[in-house]
Design an enzyme around this catalytic site. Structure first.
Site, PDB file in Angstrom:
ATOM      1  N   ASP A   1     -28.314  72.688  14.595  1.00 13.18           N
ATOM      2  CA  ASP A   1     -27.563  71.744  15.422  1.00 13.18           C
ATOM      3  C   ASP A   1     -27.144  70.530  14.597  1.00 13.18           C
ATOM      4  O   ASP A   1     -27.330  70.492  13.384  1.00 13.18           O
ATOM      5  CB  ASP A   1     -28.382  71.351  16.659  1.00 13.18           C
ATOM      6  CG  ASP A   1     -29.702  70.696  16.292  1.00 13.18           C
ATOM      7  OD1 ASP A   1     -29.821  70.181  15.161  1.00 13.18           O
ATOM      8  OD2 ASP A   1     -30.621  70.694  17.129  1.00 13.18           O
ATOM      9  N   SER A   2     -26.575  69.547  15.291  1.00 17.63           N
ATOM     10  CA  SER A   2     -26.007  68.401  14.581  1.00 17.63           C
ATOM     11  C   SER A   2     -27.089  67.602  13.835  1.00 17.63           C
ATOM     12  O   SER A   2     -26.798  66.977  12.816  1.00 17.63           O
ATOM     13  CB  SER A   2     -25.272  67.494  15.573  1.00 17.63           C
ATOM     14  OG  SER A   2     -26.159  67.072  16.589  1.00 17.63           O
TER      15      SER A   2
END
Lengths: 395, 79
Positions: B38-39
């Protein structure tokens, strides 16, 4: 008009990680082996390598990893499948004394050596004290109430007590309750040594005249609490009843207990009264028993006050066998209390060789004792003057 | 100092095991979703790249990033 009776809160599963090893059985075996810890003021932590995948553990501080592993054991022990339960009616309370010490310590090192741009983005959600309860609730998909209790070395008992309240007040039918602590880092050990709270002689010897402080340990303890109705409906195997919880403050000193044990006395009395029993009904006390000069004397005095003209029951210190796990100690000792009831055996207080004339109760110094144990009082008293006592009953 | 796509990709492959990702699964076309990243992982990758290669990628170059190739391009652009 009397309030309607509250639901009974039952214990249907237990889990633990301690210097005795991974698992409630490891803890109980270490306690009942009655062996002193190896000499030193810090106990060796259990190895949890490979117990979680990298994906599971990469955003969890060590204390949250400990908490999650102990919670999984307790859930498995209780035979709970959350997919089959109303998960909005399930809750969790996972306490700690500090939280993510590893993350704080490592993050500060990165900040100093590499600068602010290199501090890991996940530092805050890893170091926060509620990181363990976050990991536990996410792992099981628990949608009901969840939070973290922080009250130093009383955190474990407070967590389990507050879990009891969640069920009694109708907010949940099942609660994962316990605590985790992994504070074996130089910032904590140096401070405890400077304060004289840790043993300079490398031996935990609660209630002994030569006691000079605790041996620090890391661990996590977890119990599954359920309302009687929920446990019955599920056909759960019941280990014990959590019958009483008493919490008070000394409001006396930051770290020193009230010398006469005023707050400890009232916490014990509240837990006993809530269980609807008298002190003389109690078979065994799992002491806070830190091996510090102050605690063991004030705890002894407090117990004597609660029992008055009667003789207090035998009492022993788990910390003499597996170390003082700080915020995890109360929940570790809850697991020990349940085991004591199930097996009708109490572990000893080890290294009690030189009696202290002022600590003159029966501390089970001679070794494991077998006797009928139906009712256990477990004490926890934390820095800040927070006291929390739990009362366990056989079912 | 210019840096090549290959160098950056190899650097990312070096970093990903700590996220539980097999470096052999990482290519320009693999999406973050494919790799279960994810980010926050992207932020950590960029921190490691800044630390190791001395390349600082501004936040605006990390928006709308979906593949490893996008991440490589963002680093090369700022190299």
């Amino acid at each position: 008009m009397a309030a309607p009776p509250l639901t009974k809160v039952l214990i249907t599963g237990i889990g633990a990680i301690s210097p005795g090893g991974v698992g409630a059985d490891g803890l109980w075996e270490a306690a009942t082996a009655g062996r002193s810890l190896p000499e030193g003021d810090v106990a060796v932590s259990p190895d949890i390598t490979d117990m979680l995948t990298i994906k599971e553990s990469r955003r969890l501080d060590k204390f949250a990893r400990f908490g999650l592993i102990a919670a999984r054991e307790a859930v498995a022990d209780a035979g709970v499948n959350f997919e089959e339960l109303d998960r909005e009616r399930c809750g969790a309370v996972v306490g700690t004394g500090i939280g993510g010490f590893e993350t704080i310590d490592d993050g500060m090192e990165i900040l100093r050596t590499k600068g602010p741009r290199m501090v890991p983005a996940t530092s805050v959600p890893m170091l926060m004290p509620n990181a363990a309860v976050a990991a536990v609730t996410k792992d099981f998909g628990i949608w009901g109430p969840g939070h973290c209790v922080v009250s130093a070395c009383a955190s474990g008992n407070h967590s389990i007590g507050e879990g009891k309240r969640m069920i009694e007040y109708g907010h949940a039918d099942l609660v994962i309750a316990g605590s985790a602590e992994t504070a074996n880092r130089p910032l904590a050990t140096s401070a405890f040594r400077a304060m004289g709270a840790m043993t300079s002689k490398g031996v935990s010897r609660p209630f002994d005249a030569e006691r000079d402080g605790f041996v620090m340990g890391e661990g996590a303890g977890m119990v599954i609490l359920e309302s009687e109705e929920h446990a019955k409906k599920r056909g759960a195997r019941v280990l014990a009843e959590l019958a009483g919880y008493g919490a008070t403050n000394d409001a006396f000193h930051l770290v020193q207990p009230d010398p006469e044990g005023r707050g400890a006395i009232s916490a014990m009395r509240k837990a006993i009264a809530e269980a609807g029993i008298d002190p003389t009904d109690i078979d065994y006390i799992n002491a806070h028993g830190t091996s510090t000069p102050y605690n063991d004397l004030s705890e002894t005095k407090a117990v004597k006050q609660v029992w008055g003209d009667n003789t207090p029951p035998p009492m022993s210190s788990t910390k003499s066998l597996v170390g003082h796990m700080m915020g995890a100690s109360g929940s570790i000792e809850a697991v020990v209390a349940v085991k004591s009831i199930l097996e009708n055996r109490a572990h000893p207080t080890v290294n009690l060789n030189t009696p202290d004339p002022e600590c003159d109760l029966d501390y089970i110094a001679e070794g494991v004792r077998e006797f009928e144990i139906n009712t256990v009082l477990s004490n926890s008293f934390g820095f800040g003057g927070h006291n929390a006592c739990l009362l366990f009953k056989s079912v | 100092m210019a840096v090549t796509n290959e160098e950056v990709l190899n650097k990312i492959k070096e970093i990903v095991p700590k996220f539980g990702v097999n470096p052999d699964d990482v290519s320009d076309s693999s999406t973050l979703e494919d790799l279960d990243m994810d980010s926050l992982d992207v932020v950590e990758i960029m921190q490691a790249i800044e630390d190791d290669l001395g390349i600082r990628v501004p936040d605006e170059d990390l928006e709308d990033l979906t593949t490893i190739g996008d991440a490589v391009a963002a680093v090369v652009k700022n190299g």
